[in-house]
Design an enzyme around this catalytic site. Structure first.
Site, PDB file in Angstrom:
ATOM      1  N   LYS A   1      23.566  38.582  30.548  1.00 58.09           N
ATOM      2  CA  LYS A   1      24.020  39.633  29.636  1.00 58.09           C
ATOM      3  C   LYS A   1      22.859  40.606  29.433  1.00 58.09           C
ATOM      4  O   LYS A   1      21.922  40.345  28.686  1.00 58.09           O
ATOM      5  CB  LYS A   1      24.473  39.086  28.286  1.00 58.09           C
ATOM      6  CG  LYS A   1      25.325  40.153  27.590  1.00 58.09           C
ATOM      7  CD  LYS A   1      25.340  40.129  26.111  1.00 58.09           C
ATOM      8  CE  LYS A   1      24.199  40.739  25.395  1.00 58.09           C
ATOM      9  NZ  LYS A   1      24.012  42.211  25.589  1.00 58.09           N
TER      10      LYS A   1
ATOM     11  N   CYS B   1       6.520  44.110  24.787  1.00 60.02           N
ATOM     12  CA  CYS B   1       6.286  43.033  23.818  1.00 60.02           C
ATOM     13  C   CYS B   1       4.807  42.676  23.719  1.00 60.02           C
ATOM     14  O   CYS B   1       4.334  42.216  22.693  1.00 60.02           O
ATOM     15  CB  CYS B   1       7.088  41.812  24.214  1.00 60.02           C
ATOM     16  SG  CYS B   1       6.648  41.221  25.852  1.00 60.02           S
TER      17      CYS B   1
ATOM     18  N   GLU C   1       6.424  44.029  13.639  1.00 61.45           N
ATOM     19  CA  GLU C   1       6.506  44.639  14.971  1.00 61.45           C
ATOM     20  C   GLU C   1       7.246  45.971  14.869  1.00 61.45           C
ATOM     21  O   GLU C   1       8.359  46.027  14.354  1.00 61.45           O
ATOM     22  CB  GLU C   1       7.260  43.709  15.928  1.00 61.45           C
ATOM     23  CG  GLU C   1       7.335  44.264  17.333  1.00 61.45           C
ATOM     24  CD  GLU C   1       8.198  43.414  18.272  1.00 61.45           C
ATOM     25  OE1 GLU C   1       9.331  43.064  17.900  1.00 61.45           O
ATOM     26  OE2 GLU C   1       7.740  43.130  19.389  1.00 61.45           O
TER      27      GLU C   1
HETATM   28  P1  NAD Z   1      17.267  42.195  20.724  1.00 62.12           P
HETATM   29  O1  NAD Z   1      16.881  40.858  20.264  1.00 62.12           O
HETATM   30  O2  NAD Z   1      17.892  43.126  19.753  1.00 62.12           O
HETATM   31  O3  NAD Z   1      18.319  42.100  21.925  1.00 62.12           O
HETATM   32  C1  NAD Z   1      18.027  41.391  23.109  1.00 62.12           C
HETATM   33  C2  NAD Z   1      19.335  40.927  23.730  1.00 62.12           C
HETATM   34  O4  NAD Z   1      19.961  39.986  22.877  1.00 62.12           O
HETATM   35  C3  NAD Z   1      20.352  42.037  23.958  1.00 62.12           C
HETATM   36  O5  NAD Z   1      20.991  41.808  25.180  1.00 62.12           O
HETATM   37  C4  NAD Z   1      21.308  41.856  22.796  1.00 62.12           C
HETATM   38  O6  NAD Z   1      22.604  42.340  23.036  1.00 62.12           O
HETATM   39  C5  NAD Z   1      21.315  40.347  22.666  1.00 62.12           C
HETATM   40  N1  NAD Z   1      21.710  39.840  21.357  1.00 62.12           N
HETATM   41  C6  NAD Z   1      21.460  40.391  20.147  1.00 62.12           C
HETATM   42  N2  NAD Z   1      21.956  39.589  19.164  1.00 62.12           N
HETATM   43  C7  NAD Z   1      22.509  38.516  19.774  1.00 62.12           C
HETATM   44  C8  NAD Z   1      23.171  37.345  19.304  1.00 62.12           C
HETATM   45  N3  NAD Z   1      23.349  37.109  17.999  1.00 62.12           N
HETATM   46  N4  NAD Z   1      23.615  36.458  20.215  1.00 62.12           N
HETATM   47  C9  NAD Z   1      23.420  36.663  21.537  1.00 62.12           C
HETATM   48  N5  NAD Z   1      22.809  37.756  22.036  1.00 62.12           N
HETATM   49  C10 NAD Z   1      22.353  38.670  21.171  1.00 62.12           C
HETATM   50  O7  NAD Z   1      15.973  42.831  21.399  1.00 62.12           O
HETATM   51  P2  NAD Z   1      15.791  44.282  22.001  1.00 62.12           P
HETATM   52  O8  NAD Z   1      15.808  45.261  20.880  1.00 62.12           O
HETATM   53  O9  NAD Z   1      16.752  44.458  23.131  1.00 62.12           O
HETATM   54  O10 NAD Z   1      14.308  44.195  22.631  1.00 62.12           O
HETATM   55  C11 NAD Z   1      13.155  44.425  21.913  1.00 62.12           C
HETATM   56  C12 NAD Z   1      12.572  43.121  21.416  1.00 62.12           C
HETATM   57  O11 NAD Z   1      12.360  42.250  22.516  1.00 62.12           O
HETATM   58  C13 NAD Z   1      11.206  43.269  20.777  1.00 62.12           C
HETATM   59  O12 NAD Z   1      11.134  42.428  19.658  1.00 62.12           O
HETATM   60  C14 NAD Z   1      10.248  42.779  21.855  1.00 62.12           C
HETATM   61  O13 NAD Z   1       9.010  42.326  21.389  1.00 62.12           O
HETATM   62  C15 NAD Z   1      11.049  41.693  22.461  1.00 62.12           C
HETATM   63  N6  NAD Z   1      10.577  41.404  23.826  1.00 62.12           N
HETATM   64  C16 NAD Z   1       9.863  40.264  24.034  1.00 62.12           C
HETATM   65  C17 NAD Z   1       9.365  39.971  25.314  1.00 62.12           C
HETATM   66  C18 NAD Z   1       8.526  38.757  25.597  1.00 62.12           C
HETATM   67  O14 NAD Z   1       8.290  38.475  26.777  1.00 62.12           O
HETATM   68  N7  NAD Z   1       8.044  38.033  24.603  1.00 62.12           N
HETATM   69  C19 NAD Z   1       9.631  40.853  26.355  1.00 62.12           C
HETATM   70  C20 NAD Z   1      10.355  42.011  26.092  1.00 62.12           C
HETATM   71  C21 NAD Z   1      10.840  42.273  24.821  1.00 62.12           C
HETATM   72  O1  6OD Z   2       5.377  40.183  33.118  1.00 62.03           O
HETATM   73  C1  6OD Z   2       6.239  39.393  32.709  1.00 62.03           C
HETATM   74  O2  6OD Z   2       6.604  38.414  33.377  1.00 62.03           O
HETATM   75  C2  6OD Z   2       6.854  39.608  31.392  1.00 62.03           C
HETATM   76  N1  6OD Z   2       7.735  38.679  30.992  1.00 62.03           N
HETATM   77  C3  6OD Z   2       6.528  40.700  30.676  1.00 62.03           C
HETATM   78  C4  6OD Z   2       7.036  40.985  29.390  1.00 62.03           C
HETATM   79  C5  6OD Z   2       6.868  42.199  28.866  1.00 62.03           C
HETATM   80  C6  6OD Z   2       7.401  42.520  27.574  1.00 62.03           C
HETATM   81  O3  6OD Z   2       7.823  43.582  27.252  1.00 62.03           O
END
Ligand code: NAD
Ligand code: 6OD
Length: 485
Positions: free
Chosen positions: A177, A287, A389
């Site tokens: 998804k 992130c 964040e």
């Molecule tokens: P989000 O959590 O809002 O959404 C991520 C995904 O989850 C989307 O596909 C969304 O539709 C889905 N989703 C939302 N609520 C849900 C639920 N209740 N059940 C199932 N699916 C659900 O995140 P975002 O706004 O898309 O991305 C930004 C966030 O992602 C930031 O907090 C960022 O730090 C984090 N992030 C973390 C990493 C990492 O590797 N740690 C990498 C990239 C992004």
């Molecule tokens: O480099 C990766 O494998 C990874 N998961 C990066 C995440 C970036 C976050 O925005």
């Protein structure tokens, strides 16, 4: 108008159900319509994945699967311009970024896990028995089953394939998804899957929103054996509640409020360049990005001036223009959130050294989600700007006077994803890196990736690690086979 459809059992399906719009963050125009997957369609996707798992994919040999993974990587390479265009259409990121980071990493993820599968060492143990004949234990790796892959919008192809590649390499099938904000590359990848001969049902894509919608239909589905999720920490909590039903395994890569630590003995220009990259890359929507910077007092003023100058030098504009160095945020909604922190910074008494608002751009970008790269100083550590964040192109810079103080301030956060430490003293770099509670500590670098290394976060930044053998641990069920001789 471009229509983006769901992909189930090897076919794009037309649902005639609810649709939602994809708005360009560059111009604010609707650029596509997406068919939302309802519960029935999610059920079909999980059933298709389940049938493909037991019917053939889990029975393919490692070399059959890895050959297909290599073919996927080659096909992404062959169609890279389409992938770059799709990523730009959804996110507005500069061509220079999509073409050097997102899309090549999409292909590299498949190659890395194909390579890893071929090199995984066999674990065996011989055991003594009272009759003297002994036994041989062999560890085998069975696929875990149907994996739900739930992705965010910031690095759509990179982050999705970072999960899909090891899942498929290990013999699982997937239902992906993508974020509702970035549906295009997961859909394009479906065409690639068909082109290279991935059997129907192995890779499925369902589009839609998260709560009480497609995302939840998927995470609640009893046919899903494990959930791998990248996104916000709060969303991780919601997904974990659903995963508890049936005791399904989870792997979570969540939010960050990462600290950069700059010592006075650093290579100054490299540190400024590195922190600027960590703060502004992808318009701050990474992130691993740095939103808190701690700089040793003797170089503090000079560092702030240099970082602010870097921020001002970034050029927003046409993603395809060669001099564009920063794109917009993903949406107007996200910009409202980021701007609310700009307002909080002001209210909490910050000094703004660069940015702080919305850039002046040509009329056709007036409805986009543009924002200025921003650098503040002077906030108390209790400010929400320092604790929460933001996920925008902004950071707060504060001075420190001792190593212990820098470590304590970096650790004063419930998040624990990544840090970057800038110093020419290798002993200090090691000492500090070991004392910061994070999953990834970079020294004199940032976002320097080796896909064999463990990746993930401490605290509310994640659960588990992926990368290299750590991905294999999540995507397989280890089985010990003990043969009495
Ligand atoms: P989000 O959590 O809002 O959404 C991520 C995904 O989850 C989307 O596909 C969304 O539709 C889905 N989703 C939302 N609520 C849900 C639920 N209740 N059940 C199932 N699916 C659900 O995140 P975002 O706004 O898309 O991305 C930004 C966030 O992602 C930031 O907090 C960022 O730090 C984090 N992030 C973390 C990493 C990492 O590797 N740690 C990498 C990239 C992004
Ligand atoms: O480099 C990766 O494998 C990874 N998961 C990066 C995440 C970036 C976050 O925005």
């Amino acid at each position: 108008m471009k229509l983006i459809r769901n992909f189930v059992n090897g076919e794009f399906v037309t649902t005639h159900g609810a649709r939602f719009a994809k708005v360009s963050p560059v111009t604010g125009e609707i650029v596509a319509e997406i068919e939302s997957a309802d519960e029935a369609l999610v059920n079909s996707a999980v059933s298709a994945a389940s049938a493909a798992l037991s019917g053939y994919w889990s029975l393919f040999s490692v070399s059959q699967r890895t050959a297909l993974l290599q073919a996927i990587a080659a096909e992404i390479g062959r169609r890279s311009k389409e992938f770059i265009d799709a990523e730009i259409a959804d996110t507005g990121k500069p061509y220079a970024l999509a073409s050097t980071l997102d899309v090549p990493r999409g292909a590299a993820n498949f190659l890395a896990f194909s390579d890893l599968m071929q090199r995984t060492p066999q674990e065996t143990w011989t055991t003594e028995t009272p009759d003297g004949r002994g036994a041989i234990n062999t560890v085998t790796y069975a696929p875990k089953g149907v994996i739900a892959v739930i992705c965010p919008w910031n690095l759509p192809l990179l982050l999705m394939t970072w999960k899909v590649a090891p899942a498929l390499a290990c013999g699982n099938t997937v239902v992906v998804k993508p974020s509702e904000e970035s549906p295009s590359t997961a859909t394009l990848l479906a065409e690639v899957m068909n082109a290279v001969g991935i059997p129907p049902g192995v890779y499925n894509v369902v589009h839609g929103h998260g709560p009480k919608a497609t995302g939840e239909f998927l995470t609640q589905h009893p046919g899903v054996d494990a959930i791998t999720f990248t996104g916000e920490s709060k969303t991780g909590e919601a997904i974990m509640k659903n995963a508890a039903e049936g005791l399904r395994d989870v792997s979570f890569e969540l939010g960050g409020k990462n600290a950069g630590i700059v010592f006075a003995d650093c290579d100054f220009d490299a540190a400024v360049e590195g922190i600027a990259r960590a703060t502004f890359l992808n318009c701050g929507q990474v992130c691993l990005g740095t939103e808190r910077v701690y700089v040793e007092r003797p170089i503090f003023e000079r560092f702030v001036t240099a970082l602010a100058s870097k921020a001002r030098s970034l050029k927003p504009g046409d993603p395809y223009a060669s001099d564009t160095t920063i794109g917009p945020l993903i949406s107007r909604e996200h910009r409202e959130k980021v701007l609310s922190y700009f307002a909080k910074a002001k209210a909490d008494g910050a000094t703004c050294h660069a940015g702080g608002g919305i850039p002046s751009l040509p009329e056709n970008y007036a409805n986009g989600a543009w924002i200025e790269p921003t650098v503040w100083t002077g906030l108390p550590e209790t400010s929400a700007v320092i604790r929460e964040e933001i996920f925008g192109p902004c950071c707060h810079v504060a001075p420190f006077d001792s190593e212990d103080e820098a470590i304590a301030r970096a650790n004063d956060s419930p998040y624990g994803l990544a840090t970057s430490i800038w110093t020419q003293d290798v002993s200090r770099a090691n000492r500090v890196a070991r004392r910061i509670r994070v999953g990834i500590a970079w020294v004199n670098s940032w976002f320097l990736r080796d896909l064999r290394t463990p990746f993930g976060g401490a605290g509310i930044s994640g659960i588990g690690r992926e990368g290299g053998s750590h991905s294999l641990a999540f995507y397989t069920e280890m089985r010990n086979v003990c043969v009495k001789l």
